[in-house]
Design an enzyme around this catalytic site. Structure first.
Site, PDB file in Angstrom:
ATOM      1  N   ASP A  13       0.830   5.622   0.628  1.00 28.52           N
ATOM      2  CA  ASP A  13       0.077   6.739   1.186  1.00 28.52           C
ATOM      3  C   ASP A  13      -0.385   7.688   0.085  1.00 28.52           C
ATOM      4  OD1 ASP A  13       0.733   5.764   3.698  1.00 28.52           O
ATOM      5  OD2 ASP A  13       2.469   7.095   3.918  1.00 28.52           O
ATOM      6  N   ARG A  54       0.857  -1.183   0.000  1.00 27.20           N
ATOM      7  CA  ARG A  54       0.000   0.000   0.000  1.00 27.20           C
ATOM      8  C   ARG A  54       0.893   1.233   0.000  1.00 27.20           C
ATOM      9  NH1 ARG A  54      -4.090  -1.681   4.970  1.00 27.20           N
ATOM     10  NH2 ARG A  54      -4.871  -3.638   4.048  1.00 27.20           N
ATOM     11  N   ARG A  71       8.850   7.452   5.526  1.00 24.25           N
ATOM     12  CA  ARG A  71       8.760   8.909   5.674  1.00 24.25           C
ATOM     13  C   ARG A  71       9.239   9.363   7.059  1.00 24.25           C
ATOM     14  NH1 ARG A  71       2.771  10.281   3.996  1.00 24.25           N
ATOM     15  NH2 ARG A  71       3.463  12.375   4.613  1.00 24.25           N
TER      16      ARG A  71
END
Length: 265
Positions: free
Chosen positions: A53, A51, A198
């Site tokens: 973001d 997945r 991140r």
């Protein structure tokens, strides 16, 4: 039912991430499923290797789908790309055995995070890289990046909303590459937590700006608390670039993407 693997390139700027959201919220997965369903003339479900973001990009997101529609590989490829929006492209498609699963057969996933370190912001790279105007201590950042290699508890580096059952991950490599004004974090692991890359990049940028020394990463790991780590870096510079699978599946090998991703290591 025949199974197909696909390699997908997308710019995540206008999507709320890979995974299908509630109605009215654009996602990469749902956008491709709608087009595949039209080409197949039947409902299609797409399963991705991972997945991403909102705002995150991909150069080779591997996914798979099943269909009993009779189409050649070229027919699938051309039919889908002629209908997909310009910021999503299927790069390849391959007929697979049913033992293949894009998510569960992936042995590792690899990301690159791109920083453009220059006093003046770029225009052509808007939302494609993260711009940092201040000078950075690259040597300290490189030392800090190596500390993420190996098996660690990444509790301090995952988002509060992370749904993973446990925070331990094995990072096979984590290195910083500098090429002119570009700074690229290249990281591969057996799996990633929500916002993990991140948050790692956010900590490295703080070290690069002189807020901490490289050894600060050790204390963040020891805390096992998200509050001990730095801010989450923007999504703009993050790219899903690769997923590793057993050689028996013989998936295509592609370049890592645009020139700011294909830097010498």
């Amino acid at each position: 039912m025949q199974r197909f693997a696909v390699g997908i390139e997308f710019c995540g700027m206008h999507y709320r991430g890979w995974q299908t959201q509630q109605p009215g919220v654009a996602s990469v997965q749902e956008t491709i499923e709608k087009v595949l369903s039209r080409v197949a003339d039947q409902p299609i479900s797409l399963h991705g290797a991972g997945r991403t973001d909102a705002g995150v990009h991909a150069t080779n997101m591997v996914a798979h789908f099943d269909s009993n529609a009779i189409r050649s590989e070229r027919g699938w490829l051309m039919g889908c790309n002629s209908q997909l929006p310009k910021d999503i492209s299927i790069q390849w498609i391959k007929e697979m055995d049913h033992s293949f699963h894009a998510r569960f057969k992936a042995q590792a996933r690899r990301y690159r995070y791109v920083v453009y370190n220059h006093p003046v912001r770029p225009a052509l790279l808007h939302k494609q890289v993260t711009h940092v105007y201040a000078p950075l201590d690259i040597e300290q950042m490189m030392l800090a990046a190596k500390k993420f290699e190996g098996t660690h508890n990444f509790e301090s580096f995952r988002a509060a909303a992370c749904q993973s059952n446990q925070p331990v991950r094995h990072v096979s490599h984590c290195r910083l590459i500098q090429h002119g004004q570009y700074l690229v974090l290249d990281i591969q692991a057996d799996g990633f937590l929500h916002h993990m890359v991140r948050n790692i990049m956010g900590c490295l940028l703080e070290i690069g700006q002189g807020m901490y020394a490289a050894d600060h990463i050790d204390s963040i790991f020891a805390a096992e608390d998200r509050k001990a780590a730095g801010v989450t870096a923007p999504a703009d510079g993050l790219y899903f670039i690769h997923a590793d699978y057993p050689e028996q599946f013989e998936l295509p090998k592609l370049p890592l993407g645009p020139h700011w991703l294909n830097l010498p290591e």
